[in-house]
Design an enzyme around this catalytic site. Structure first.
Site, PDB file in Angstrom:
ATOM      1  N   GLY A 258      37.472  34.191  38.974  1.00  0.00           N
ATOM      2  CA  GLY A 258      36.220  34.609  38.359  1.00  0.00           C
ATOM      3  C   GLY A 258      36.132  34.236  36.895  1.00  0.00           C
ATOM      4  O   GLY A 258      35.197  33.570  36.463  1.00  0.00           O
ATOM      5  N   MET A 260      38.559  34.427  32.792  1.00  0.00           N
ATOM      6  CA  MET A 260      39.852  34.587  32.133  1.00  0.00           C
ATOM      7  C   MET A 260      39.665  35.059  30.696  1.00  0.00           C
ATOM      8  O   MET A 260      38.867  34.503  29.959  1.00  0.00           O
ATOM      9  CB  MET A 260      40.602  33.243  32.186  1.00  0.00           C
ATOM     10  N   GLU A 261      40.472  36.053  30.335  1.00  0.00           N
ATOM     11  CA  GLU A 261      40.295  36.785  29.072  1.00  0.00           C
ATOM     12  C   GLU A 261      40.975  36.161  27.863  1.00  0.00           C
ATOM     13  O   GLU A 261      41.316  36.888  26.920  1.00  0.00           O
ATOM     14  CB  GLU A 261      40.818  38.212  29.267  1.00  0.00           C
ATOM     15  N   ASN A 262      41.189  34.834  27.808  1.00  0.00           N
ATOM     16  CA  ASN A 262      41.841  34.203  26.654  1.00  0.00           C
ATOM     17  C   ASN A 262      41.323  34.774  25.337  1.00  0.00           C
ATOM     18  O   ASN A 262      40.127  34.962  25.173  1.00  0.00           O
ATOM     19  CB  ASN A 262      41.553  32.703  26.661  1.00  0.00           C
ATOM     20  N   GLU A 295      36.354  41.080  31.189  1.00  0.00           N
ATOM     21  CA  GLU A 295      37.115  40.154  30.342  1.00  0.00           C
ATOM     22  C   GLU A 295      37.067  40.614  28.885  1.00  0.00           C
ATOM     23  O   GLU A 295      38.052  40.535  28.163  1.00  0.00           O
ATOM     24  CB  GLU A 295      36.604  38.713  30.467  1.00  0.00           C
ATOM     25  N   HIS A 298      39.497  43.407  28.254  1.00  0.00           N
ATOM     26  CA  HIS A 298      40.880  42.940  28.173  1.00  0.00           C
ATOM     27  C   HIS A 298      41.324  42.732  26.723  1.00  0.00           C
ATOM     28  O   HIS A 298      42.525  42.708  26.445  1.00  0.00           O
ATOM     29  CB  HIS A 298      41.047  41.616  28.912  1.00  0.00           C
ATOM     30  N   GLU A 317      45.559  44.951  34.464  1.00  0.00           N
ATOM     31  CA  GLU A 317      44.467  44.738  35.422  1.00  0.00           C
ATOM     32  C   GLU A 317      43.926  46.049  35.998  1.00  0.00           C
ATOM     33  O   GLU A 317      42.719  46.236  36.075  1.00  0.00           O
ATOM     34  CB  GLU A 317      44.895  43.773  36.527  1.00  0.00           C
TER      35      GLU A 317
HETATM   36  N1  B3K Z   1      43.491  37.723  34.160  1.00  0.00           N
HETATM   37  C1  B3K Z   1      42.686  36.832  34.941  1.00  0.00           C
HETATM   38  C2  B3K Z   1      43.286  36.485  36.264  1.00  0.00           C
HETATM   39  C3  B3K Z   1      44.276  35.384  36.235  1.00  0.00           C
HETATM   40  C4  B3K Z   1      44.647  34.969  37.640  1.00  0.00           C
HETATM   41  C5  B3K Z   1      45.737  33.991  37.659  1.00  0.00           C
HETATM   42  N2  B3K Z   1      45.987  33.503  39.004  1.00  0.00           N
HETATM   43  C6  B3K Z   1      41.304  37.348  35.145  1.00  0.00           C
HETATM   44  C7  B3K Z   1      41.148  38.815  35.059  1.00  0.00           C
HETATM   45  O1  B3K Z   1      41.678  39.586  35.821  1.00  0.00           O
HETATM   46  O2  B3K Z   1      40.475  39.258  34.170  1.00  0.00           O
HETATM   47 ZN    ZN Z   2      41.491  41.248  34.544  1.00  0.00          ZN
END
Ligand code: B3K
Ligand code: ZN
Length: 856
Positions: A258, A260-262, A295, A298, A317
């Site tokens: 979906g 990613m929280e970079n 996100e 996070h 999570e």
């Molecule tokens: N932290 C990411 C998920 C990464 C999955 C890697 N296979 C998205 C989320 O949970 O916010």
């Molecule tokens: Zn997450």
């Protein structure tokens, strides 16, 4: 048969060791090129403990140079083996490690590390993608500030943190917050921004951008509004402010999940960013808001406080899902959100917990960590936090969270740290509670009642039992918060919601001073993720549906009635009259929220019925289940045709489309009525709606209904022609057909679609749409001739060499194969064995299929 492959050694929680070096600064320099990107890294390190300097390095990374303090390391001073680079030269206490590598983003079909999507460079590093970019200790407990320089002629060059320099051909980004490598991100491409500003509670101005491909700007507004709502909500609900000068979101078409929280640079699947009334459904809008929130949240729960190792994944999570659920409840209807969350939990997590893929919320062993981004870690992880909150109360929860942020900001923490915070803030002993994290399996809670009329006393006796799961036989009793309320026979609530804390395997709770025998409303709000078993007459369930003050329990009564009716019909009974008349009362009650009524009208899925049958020790027949469900829907439509027609007419939302929860709720009710009427009018209403609707919510539902009625060919073609240039809508087109086509035809429809030139199967969204659409059509996937299993196996084998994560994820559809008859089992086993026999299976897919194949 399955050969044991060298990379199948499990990682164990018990093996955790600290990394022997600390990193004070990372400097990265990228010269972007589609085929040969050059990456230079300088890592300032200090020794903290004994041990070699070991870095992770992906197989596709070409190492050009390696140096310490500017002096090149001769070949004998380092070794590269498997995915590890070990430096054997003696090292000073503090030093800078320099490397230069070359990587090929154009060859990266796994979409992990640095890759290309429609000419745009982007990254995905969680969980272990950073090693495919540069050699590094790719583990979450090694945290450092990063400075990133990007050389490229592409117009937009982004990385984490704040921009330091931007000029043609060059950008420099600095992220002052120390972070693990999995939060690194880089994007470069021809992008357009939809921009806004946000001022945090303490007055920090933040520039907000949602970056999309040229032409998509007019579909990014809702994502931006959702971001602003999220930022404000986290300040109000948790006292958490944003901590950089910019927040960037980028929409990418090729993305494995979906979003990613970079840090400071969230990367999203474009499906969770782009929306307009003509192209997105109400469900899409709600998911966009929820995932943008997730996100963003996070940033504190995941980024500022991260995980010590991947076993602790639920620390970020589970908590962040819990937070996004709270956010959506506050933005929309709390009861509707709760019911939807429980539906997801039951269909995905209970299924996982009750099958071969069961694992604890905090697993203690894995082969491929990407296989553990599961409903158990996410959704059950959130439920566990909900229970904690119930047990310590709202105030205790807030105190604990304040202490968590205070104590662990900047840490890579564990579940032990998390629970300690609650113990310290509230004084509660959580030793027994911890079992929710360490023990897999869904507890079965049995409730019986005894009534002493003379004493006016009701005793509720509970017994809990958690079935064994792979690797865990004995399951000691857990603490289970059971919210109950009592209703008197005239419908008044005589005992409001009370939380019983069950701590023993069997335990009684008594209520005194009752004038007459009450009806018990149990597990209100779904206060614990358990299966509740109780004997209750349909008339009592109908009573709860009419009178319960707890909206969840009230909905649950409708669900129980529907499930009971379907199960009885499968045994040859006629549809339950109590149920049919309860539906009639529901339809006639305009005081109830339309979204809520829509949920109450929905029948349990085929899958849910199959599970209920298997739980009762019988063998489900997918075709019979499908037929019973159709028969019940038809009977409801016949019995209540007039009321359904009135609802269909009266809940049309006039005027221009708005995605708000009220309007969406009305549409949901209207479409629930359509779904039922469709069974008796042969698609007439659906055809009219398809022609008239001004929004995708109604058009997609009308199209689904026409396909289900077996008469949608013209509309299916017209839909394709109208939307052929809108990727996300064509994904929907690929999904609606296999999902809604009658089970006898669905596999051949799916095969036909797979041969369509527009089936760009390397794109994860498109693959998921078609392959996942068929797997979710229960009776089609479990077709007696095994064609559904064959279809899935064919495509998993085709996808695995390119994108193991997607193949592994989609293989989960096989996990229930042991529930079915032996002829079906033989066919499923053959499909699984065919996968396992493939010469070069990824460890992702081989771990999944091996676990599934070994199902008891
Ligand atoms: N932290 C990411 C998920 C990464 C999955 C890697 N296979 C998205 C989320 O949970 O916010
Ligand atoms: Zn997450």
């Amino acid at each position: 048969m399955n050969q044991v492959q060298p990379n199948q050694t499990p990682h164990l929680l018990a093996d955790y060791r600290r990394y022997p070096f600390a990193i004070s600064q990372v400097r990265l320099d990228f010269a972007l090129d589609p085929k040969a990107t050059r990456v230079r890294a300088e890592i300032d390190m200090t020794r903290e403990g004994p041990g070699d300097l070991v870095l992770d390095i992906g197989a596709g990374v070409v190492l050009d140079e390696l140096a310490v303090n500017g002096v090149a390391l001769p070949a004998g001073d380092w070794q590269r083996e498997a995915e590890l680079l070990t430096i054997t030269a003696p090292l000073p206490d503090s030093f800078t490690l320099q490397s230069q590598v070359t990587i090929d983003p154009s060859a990266n079909t796994a979409f992990e590390g640095l890759y290309l999507s429609n000419g745009m460079f982007c990254t995905q590093c969680e969980a272990e993608g950073f090693r495919h970019i540069t050699p590094y200790p790719d583990r979450p407990d090694v945290m450092a500030p990063f400075e990133v320089t990007i050389h490229s002629d592409l117009p937009v060059l982004l990385s984490n943190g704040n921009p330091i320099r931007q000029e043609p051909g060059l950008a420099v980004w600095h992220d002052p917050w120390k972070k693990p490598a999995y939060l690194f991100a880089l994007v470069a491409g021809d992008l357009r921004a939809v921009s806004d500003k946000f001022t945090t509670a303490s007055g920090r101005p933040v520039d907000l951008n949602v970056w999309v491909r040229p032409g998509d700007e007019n579909r990014a507004g809702y994502a931006m509004e959702s971001l602003i709502r999220s930022m404000k909500w986290d300040e109000e609900a948790y006292g958490r402010e944003y901590d950089l000068d910019v927040f960037n979101i980028v929409a990418v078409d090729d993305f494995n999940m979906g979003a990613m929280e970079n840090k400071g640079l969230n990367i999203f699947n474009s499906k969770l960013v782009l929306a307009s009334p003509e192209t997105a459904t109400d469900g899409d809008y709600e998911r966009i808001e929820g995932v943008i929130g997730h996100e963003y949240f996070h940033n504190w729960t995941g980024n500022r406080i991260t995980c010590r190792d991947w076993f602790q994944l639920c620390l970020k999570e589970g908590l962040t899902v819990f937070r996004d659920q709270q956010f959506t409840s506050d933005m929309r209807s709390a009861p509707v959100k709760r019911i939807n969350d429980v539906l997801t939990l039951r269909s995905r997590q209970f299924r996982e917990d009750q099958g071969p893929l069961a694992h604890p919320v905090r697993p203690d062993s894995y082969i491929e960590i990407n296989n553990f981004y599961t409903a158990t870690v996410y959704e059950k992880g959130a439920e566990v936090i909900g229970m904690l909150k119930t047990l310590v109360g709202d105030e205790g929860y807030r105190k604990s969270l304040d202490l968590y942020f205070d104590r662990h900001d900047g840490d890579a923490a564990t579940i032990e740290d998390w629970l300690q915070v609650f113990e310290d803030a509230t004084g509660r002993d959580l030793t027994q509670f911890k079992r929710w994290y360490t023990d897999a399996g869904t507890p079965v809670l049995t409730m019986t009642e005894s009534w002493d009329a003379g004493a006016g006393q009701l005793t509720l006796s509970f017994a809990q039992m958690t079935p064994p799961t792979p690797g865990q036989k004995d399951k000691p009793a857990r603490v289970i918060p059971i919210a109950v309320g009592l209703l008197s026979p005239n419908g008044d609530e005589v005992v409001p919601t009370t939380v019983l804390e069950m701590t023993e395997a069997a335990q009684d709770f008594t209520f005194d001073g009752l004038a007459s025998r009450p009806v018990v409303s149990a597990l209100r709000g779904f206060s614990a993720p358990v299966v509740l078993k109780r004997d209750l007459a349909p008339s009592d369930r109908a009573f709860l549906l009419a009178h319960d003050t707890d909206p969840f329990a009230r909905w649950e009564a409708a669900r129980d009635l529907a499930r009971g009716t379907l199960l009885a019909m499968l045994d040859g009974a006629a549809p339950e009259p109590e149920y049919l008349s309860a539906i009639g009362r529901l339809l006639a009650d305009p005081a109830l929220d339309p979204a809520y009524r829509a949920l109450c009208l929905k029948l349990p899925s085929d899958e849910e019925i199959a599970t209920a049958i298997a739980d009762a020790g019988s063998v489900p027949d997918p075709d019979a289940i499908h037929a019973a469900r159709e028969a019940l829907a038809t009977e409801i439509a016949r019995t209540h045709e007039a009321a359904l027609r009135a609802i269909y007419r009266d809940s049309a939302v006039p005027g221009p489309f708005s995605p708000d929860a009220d309007a969406a709720g009305k549409r949901a009710l209207r479409l629930a009525a359509l779904g039922l009427l469709n069974r008796i009018d042969g698609g007439t209403t659906a055809a009219a709606l398809y022609a008239d609707a001004n929004n995708m919510t109604e058009r997609a539902a009308a199209l689904a209904a026409l396909i289900a009625a077996g008469r949608g060919d013209a509309e299916v073609q017209a839909f394709y022609n109208e939307f052929k240039d809108v990727r996300l809508v064509i994904d929907m087109w690929f999904m609606l057909q296999p999902l809604n086509t009658s089970p006898e035809k669905a596999v051949s429809v799916a095969r036909h679609l797979a041969a369509n030139p527009a089936f760009d199967w390397k794109n994860p969204n498109r693959f998921r749409a078609l392959i996942g659409g068929l797997s979710a059509n229960h009776a089609a996937f479990h077709a007696a001739d095994g064609s559904g299993y064959e279809f899935l196996a064919d495509w998993l084998l085709k996808m695995d060499p390119l994108n193991p994560q997607i193949a592994a994820r989609m293989s989960g559809a096989f996990d229930s194969w042991r529930k079915y008859d032996s002829a079906r089992q033989d066919k499923a086993r053959a499909a699984l064995d065919r996968i396992l026999a493939a010469p070069k299976l990824s460890k992702n897919l081989s771990e999944m299929v091996t676990r599934i194949r070994n199902a008891a």
